[in-house]
Enzyme design. Structure first.
Site, mmCIF file in Angstrom:
data_model
loop_
_atom_site.group_PDB
_atom_site.id
_atom_site.type_symbol
_atom_site.label_atom_id
_atom_site.label_comp_id
_atom_site.label_asym_id
_atom_site.label_seq_id
_atom_site.Cartn_x
_atom_site.Cartn_y
_atom_site.Cartn_z
ATOM 1 N N ASP A 51 69.014 37.012 38.345
ATOM 2 C CA ASP A 51 70.478 36.931 38.285
ATOM 3 C C ASP A 51 70.947 35.547 38.748
ATOM 4 O O ASP A 51 72.149 35.260 38.741
ATOM 5 C CB ASP A 51 71.142 38.070 39.068
ATOM 6 C CG ASP A 51 70.755 38.095 40.527
ATOM 7 O OD1 ASP A 51 69.944 37.256 40.953
ATOM 8 O OD2 ASP A 51 71.280 38.965 41.257
ATOM 9 N N SER A 52 69.984 34.678 39.100
ATOM 10 C CA SER A 52 70.313 33.264 39.322
ATOM 11 C C SER A 52 70.846 32.652 38.028
ATOM 12 O O SER A 52 71.403 31.553 38.047
ATOM 13 C CB SER A 52 69.088 32.487 39.826
ATOM 14 O OG SER A 52 67.958 32.750 39.017
ATOM 15 N N ASP A 90 66.316 41.213 36.855
ATOM 16 C CA ASP A 90 67.154 41.592 37.994
ATOM 17 C C ASP A 90 68.229 42.585 37.578
ATOM 18 O O ASP A 90 68.954 42.353 36.599
ATOM 19 C CB ASP A 90 67.876 40.350 38.547
ATOM 20 C CG ASP A 90 67.143 39.723 39.712
ATOM 21 O OD1 ASP A 90 66.431 40.441 40.437
ATOM 22 O OD2 ASP A 90 67.294 38.498 39.900
ATOM 23 N N LYS A 120 64.042 44.371 39.015
ATOM 24 C CA LYS A 120 63.994 43.956 40.426
ATOM 25 C C LYS A 120 65.327 44.320 41.078
ATOM 26 O O LYS A 120 66.376 44.215 40.453
ATOM 27 C CB LYS A 120 63.729 42.450 40.538
ATOM 28 C CG LYS A 120 63.733 41.944 41.988
ATOM 29 C CD LYS A 120 63.097 40.578 42.143
ATOM 30 C CE LYS A 120 63.964 39.404 41.815
ATOM 31 N NZ LYS A 120 65.210 39.300 42.606
ATOM 32 N N GLU A 122 67.556 44.240 44.981
ATOM 33 C CA GLU A 122 67.644 43.674 46.329
ATOM 34 C C GLU A 122 67.975 44.758 47.352
ATOM 35 O O GLU A 122 68.901 45.544 47.138
ATOM 36 C CB GLU A 122 68.731 42.593 46.370
ATOM 37 C CG GLU A 122 68.418 41.402 45.490
ATOM 38 C CD GLU A 122 69.445 40.276 45.597
ATOM 39 O OE1 GLU A 122 70.343 40.344 46.469
ATOM 40 O OE2 GLU A 122 69.323 39.318 44.811
ATOM 41 N N GLU A 189 62.209 36.440 50.259
ATOM 42 C CA GLU A 189 62.905 35.147 50.114
ATOM 43 C C GLU A 189 63.313 34.584 51.465
ATOM 44 O O GLU A 189 63.958 35.258 52.266
ATOM 45 C CB GLU A 189 64.137 35.343 49.203
ATOM 46 C CG GLU A 189 64.931 34.063 49.002
ATOM 47 C CD GLU A 189 65.905 34.101 47.834
ATOM 48 O OE1 GLU A 189 65.895 35.073 47.050
ATOM 49 O OE2 GLU A 189 66.677 33.125 47.700
HETATM 50 O O1 KIV Z 1 67.518 35.488 40.723
HETATM 51 C C1 KIV Z 1 66.500 34.853 41.035
HETATM 52 O O2 KIV Z 1 66.196 33.788 40.468
HETATM 53 C C2 KIV Z 1 65.662 35.373 42.112
HETATM 54 C C3 KIV Z 1 64.573 34.496 42.625
HETATM 55 C C4 KIV Z 1 65.120 33.427 43.484
HETATM 56 C C5 KIV Z 1 63.523 35.271 43.324
HETATM 57 O O3 KIV Z 1 65.871 36.458 42.558
#
Ligand code: KIV
Length: 271
Positions: A51-52, A90, A120, A122, A189
């Protein structure tokens, strides 16, 4: 490659074997077809549609605004470029925290509409019910502990997490819980290296670090950061393998100059 010349795809089972064999796992982010194809052909083990994308692709300050539909668009594009790597997507902020039924629906949409291999999420005990429900549908889940950017307004800063014993104890307990629930891996992280090593050694599933030191089972970086596209972002954990910011700026300036001076196109570049 297998003995028959076919590509041996990376699976969650393969990651487990790598941990047991002490073979480190390499993971990078991708949000589009072209980058995913390059990274996959280079031999990466895991591609994260992070989600980056909210920061890197859309220019938002945090990961919070990206939507499930937008993550699905990015993940479907990535999948079209991948032959070998395991692709993890994510679940975005707001698509799984409140209600486990909604969490399952979000995960199902990702799996059905993108062809990705895992999701994924969090958090630890706070999202236990959602993790349980998604796993019970047969969808592999990667956990994410330590600095969890979807909670940035709770933390207030992007500094190293779990330096204090109370937070470290919660992180250890959450990591054990995620393994017990059936997660196939955990991203850790921005935590002290000693804690990263301890958690990796205490679990049977692979722990993949970003700013979590060298004692974990693998590493993940945001591709645009390791390529040096955003030259202002220079945290200690980031190794820049290229300075693409300078190279790209130079190429753009050269092109502009060639157009303005009439040097592009040349006679061999026209019909
Ligand atoms: O969203 C992302 O890129 C991440 C990584 C930094 C692990 O969760």
């Amino acid at each position: 490659m297998s003995t028959h010349g076919e590509i041996r795809k990376v699976t969650t089972h393969r990651l487990q074997e790598m941990k047991q064999a002490g073979e480190k796992i390499a993971m990078l982010t991708a949000y589009d077809f072209t980058m995913a194809r390059l990274i996959d052909k280079a031999g990466i083990d895991v591609i994260l549609v992070g989600d980056s994308a909210s920061n890197i692709m859309a220019g938002h300050e945090t990961t919070l605004p990206i939507t499930l539909d937008q993550m699905i668009y990015h993940a479907a594009s990535v999948i079209r470029g991948v032959q070998r790597a395991l692709v993890v997507v994510d679940l975005p902020f707001g698509s799984y925290q409140g209600n486990s039924k909604e969490a399952l629906n979000s995960a199902i949409r990702i799996m059905k509409e993108t062809g990705a291999h895992a999701v994924k999420m969090e958090g630890g005990s706070e999202i236990e019910e959602s993790v349980r429900r998604i796993l019970s549908a047969g969808i592999p889940v990667m956990g994410h502990l330590g600095l969890t950017p979807q909670s940035i307004y709770k933390f207030g800063t992007y500094t190293v997490r779990a330096r204090e014993e109370k937070e470290a104890a919660k992180l250890r307990a959450d990591a054990a819980l995620l393994e017990e629930l059936g997660c196939f891996s955990i991203v850790l992280e921005k935590v002290p290296a000693a804690l990263g090593r301890e958690v990796a050694q205490s679990l049977h599933i692979p722990v993949i670090g970003i700013g979590a030191g060298s004692g974990v089972d693998g590493q993940v970086l945001v591709t645009h950061d390791m390529l040096g596209i955003n030259h202002e972002f220079r945290p200690r954990f980031l190794r820049q393998y290229l300075q693409l910011h300078e190279l790209m700026t130079h190429a753009f300036q050269q092109y502009i100059q060639d157009v303005k001076t009439g040097q592009f196109p040349s006679t061999s570049e026209q019909y």
